[in-house]
Motif scaffolding. Structure first.
Motif, PDB file in Angstrom:
ATOM      1  N   ASN A  66       0.837  -1.198   0.000  1.00  0.00           N
ATOM      2  CA  ASN A  66       0.000   0.000   0.000  1.00  0.00           C
ATOM      3  C   ASN A  66       0.876   1.254   0.000  1.00  0.00           C
ATOM      4  O   ASN A  66       1.727   1.442   0.868  1.00  0.00           O
ATOM      5  CB  ASN A  66      -0.901  -0.017   1.242  1.00  0.00           C
ATOM      6  CG  ASN A  66      -1.951   1.077   1.203  1.00  0.00           C
ATOM      7  OD1 ASN A  66      -1.627   2.245   0.989  1.00  0.00           O
ATOM      8  ND2 ASN A  66      -3.193   0.704   1.407  1.00  0.00           N
ATOM      9  N   GLY A  67       0.668   2.110  -0.981  1.00  0.00           N
ATOM     10  CA  GLY A  67       1.501   3.303  -1.153  1.00  0.00           C
ATOM     11  C   GLY A  67       1.427   4.279   0.006  1.00  0.00           C
ATOM     12  O   GLY A  67       2.314   5.130   0.166  1.00  0.00           O
ATOM     13  N   ASP A  68       0.389   4.195   0.853  1.00  0.00           N
ATOM     14  CA  ASP A  68       0.242   5.108   1.995  1.00  0.00           C
ATOM     15  C   ASP A  68       0.916   4.578   3.257  1.00  0.00           C
ATOM     16  O   ASP A  68       0.868   5.219   4.316  1.00  0.00           O
ATOM     17  CB  ASP A  68      -1.244   5.329   2.303  1.00  0.00           C
ATOM     18  CG  ASP A  68      -1.909   6.184   1.235  1.00  0.00           C
ATOM     19  OD1 ASP A  68      -1.194   6.983   0.596  1.00  0.00           O
ATOM     20  OD2 ASP A  68      -3.130   6.040   1.028  1.00  0.00           O
ATOM     21  N   ALA A  69       1.519   3.409   3.159  1.00  0.00           N
ATOM     22  CA  ALA A  69       2.111   2.781   4.345  1.00  0.00           C
ATOM     23  C   ALA A  69       3.272   3.612   4.883  1.00  0.00           C
ATOM     24  O   ALA A  69       3.901   4.385   4.161  1.00  0.00           O
ATOM     25  CB  ALA A  69       2.597   1.376   4.002  1.00  0.00           C
ATOM     26  N   MET A  70       3.543   3.487   6.190  1.00  0.00           N
ATOM     27  CA  MET A  70       4.698   4.123   6.835  1.00  0.00           C
ATOM     28  C   MET A  70       5.551   3.045   7.509  1.00  0.00           C
ATOM     29  O   MET A  70       4.995   2.205   8.216  1.00  0.00           O
ATOM     30  CB  MET A  70       4.248   5.128   7.887  1.00  0.00           C
ATOM     31  CG  MET A  70       3.839   6.465   7.326  1.00  0.00           C
ATOM     32  SD  MET A  70       5.246   7.300   6.595  1.00  0.00           S
ATOM     33  CE  MET A  70       4.433   8.202   5.266  1.00  0.00           C
ATOM     34  N   PRO A  71       6.876   3.102   7.402  1.00  0.00           N
ATOM     35  CA  PRO A  71       7.630   3.943   6.475  1.00  0.00           C
ATOM     36  C   PRO A  71       7.177   3.715   5.036  1.00  0.00           C
ATOM     37  O   PRO A  71       6.688   2.626   4.736  1.00  0.00           O
ATOM     38  CB  PRO A  71       9.080   3.481   6.658  1.00  0.00           C
ATOM     39  CG  PRO A  71       9.117   2.793   7.976  1.00  0.00           C
ATOM     40  CD  PRO A  71       7.747   2.235   8.186  1.00  0.00           C
ATOM     41  N   PRO A  72       7.360   4.739   4.167  1.00  0.00           N
ATOM     42  CA  PRO A  72       6.896   4.608   2.783  1.00  0.00           C
ATOM     43  C   PRO A  72       7.534   3.379   2.135  1.00  0.00           C
ATOM     44  O   PRO A  72       8.710   3.102   2.366  1.00  0.00           O
ATOM     45  CB  PRO A  72       7.393   5.892   2.118  1.00  0.00           C
ATOM     46  CG  PRO A  72       7.639   6.846   3.232  1.00  0.00           C
ATOM     47  CD  PRO A  72       8.038   6.014   4.421  1.00  0.00           C
ATOM     48  N   PRO A  73       6.752   2.636   1.336  1.00  0.00           N
ATOM     49  CA  PRO A  73       7.257   1.392   0.749  1.00  0.00           C
ATOM     50  C   PRO A  73       8.622   1.516   0.065  1.00  0.00           C
ATOM     51  O   PRO A  73       9.469   0.635   0.284  1.00  0.00           O
ATOM     52  CB  PRO A  73       6.147   0.999  -0.232  1.00  0.00           C
ATOM     53  CG  PRO A  73       4.914   1.550   0.403  1.00  0.00           C
ATOM     54  CD  PRO A  73       5.329   2.836   1.053  1.00  0.00           C
ATOM     55  N   PRO A  74       8.918   2.586  -0.714  1.00  0.00           N
ATOM     56  CA  PRO A  74      10.264   2.636  -1.324  1.00  0.00           C
ATOM     57  C   PRO A  74      11.365   2.674  -0.263  1.00  0.00           C
ATOM     58  O   PRO A  74      12.416   2.058  -0.431  1.00  0.00           O
ATOM     59  CB  PRO A  74      10.255   3.929  -2.136  1.00  0.00           C
ATOM     60  CG  PRO A  74       8.827   4.320  -2.265  1.00  0.00           C
ATOM     61  CD  PRO A  74       8.110   3.743  -1.094  1.00  0.00           C
TER      62      PRO A  74
END
Ligand code: HEC
Length: 203
Positions: free
Chosen positions: A94-102
């Motif tokens: 999910n792109g909104d996840a923390m820490p950010p996926p990248p």
């Protein structure tokens, strides 16, 4: 079922302890339990004056501005509505996840389930910074050699009063009132009790 019987017999002791210590011996302490998780997993981007998303977690004063109020990332008493816990719990996909996926790909680790559960419990308990609002662990009254008696809670929310003996990471060995040792699977304890066992094992 031996363990079931033990849990049952300890319920009376647990009830008495609850009457004496209604604030619970298991209250979560921000500085001891929560700040280290945030420091480990979030401070990299959420500390200092240039904190991402204007969310600064390393200064209690700054962090407090986002707890409750107009633009909260934490809603005291409501983990489900708390953006911080929601984002920390999103899967890597999910792109909104923390820490950010990248960033996760580059080694910025997500909270473990146990860590996230602690954070959620802290939020559910009111997201307080002040440790003095916490209860003292129940201690056995008699004997100069008395060791601390902790309240352990299993995944079925049953409580057990016992001293900590050791933990090998899979099971925890507890000393029951009367001196009998029992081995209990860590996985059957709730997140707080698991964290407590780990903390005590590390001491
Ligand atoms: C690699 C850097 C990085 C790490 C590590 C990181 N974040 Fe973030 N965070 C950001 C960035 C960038 C933003 C702002 C953009 C956005 O909202 O996606 C942000 C925004 C947020 C927001 C939203 C703030 C708002 O008001 O919209 C929350 C909540 C949050 N992070 C929580 C966390 C938590 C909890 C952790 C630790 C588990 C964490 N972050 C770790 C980079 C990071």
């Amino acid at each position: 079922m031996k363990q079931e019987a033990l849990l049952k017999s300890s319920l009376i002791a647990a009830a008495i302890n609850f009457l004496l210590h209604p604030e619970s011996a298991l209250a979560i302490d921000f500085k001891e339990d929560i700040r280290p998780i945030l420091s480990d997993k979030c401070f990299k981007c959420h500390s200092g004056p240039r904190a991402k998303g204007k969310l600064r977690m390393d200064s209690d004063e700054n962090f407090a501005k986002r707890i409750g109020g107009d633009d909260p990332v934490i809603v005291p008493g409501d983990a489900v509505s708390s953006l911080l816990a929601v984002k920390a719990g999103l899967p890597r996909s999910n792109g909104d996840a923390m820490p950010p996926p990248p960033a996760r790909e580059r080694g910025a680790e997500a909270m473990t389930t146990a860590e996230l559960n602690l954070v959620k419990q802290w939020i559910a308990d009111g997201a307080k910074f002040d440790a003095s609002e916490e209860g003292e662990p129940a201690t056995s009254a008699e004997g100069a050699m008395a060791e601390t008696v902790y309240t352990w809670v299993n995944t079925e929310n049953k409580k057990l009063e016992a001293q900590f003996v050791s933990s090998d990471g899979t099971n925890v060995t507890l000393k029951m009132e009367g001196g009998k040792d029992i081995s209990y699977p860590l996985a059957k304890l709730n997140a707080e009790s698991q964290a407590l066992a780990k903390k005590l094992a590390a001491e």
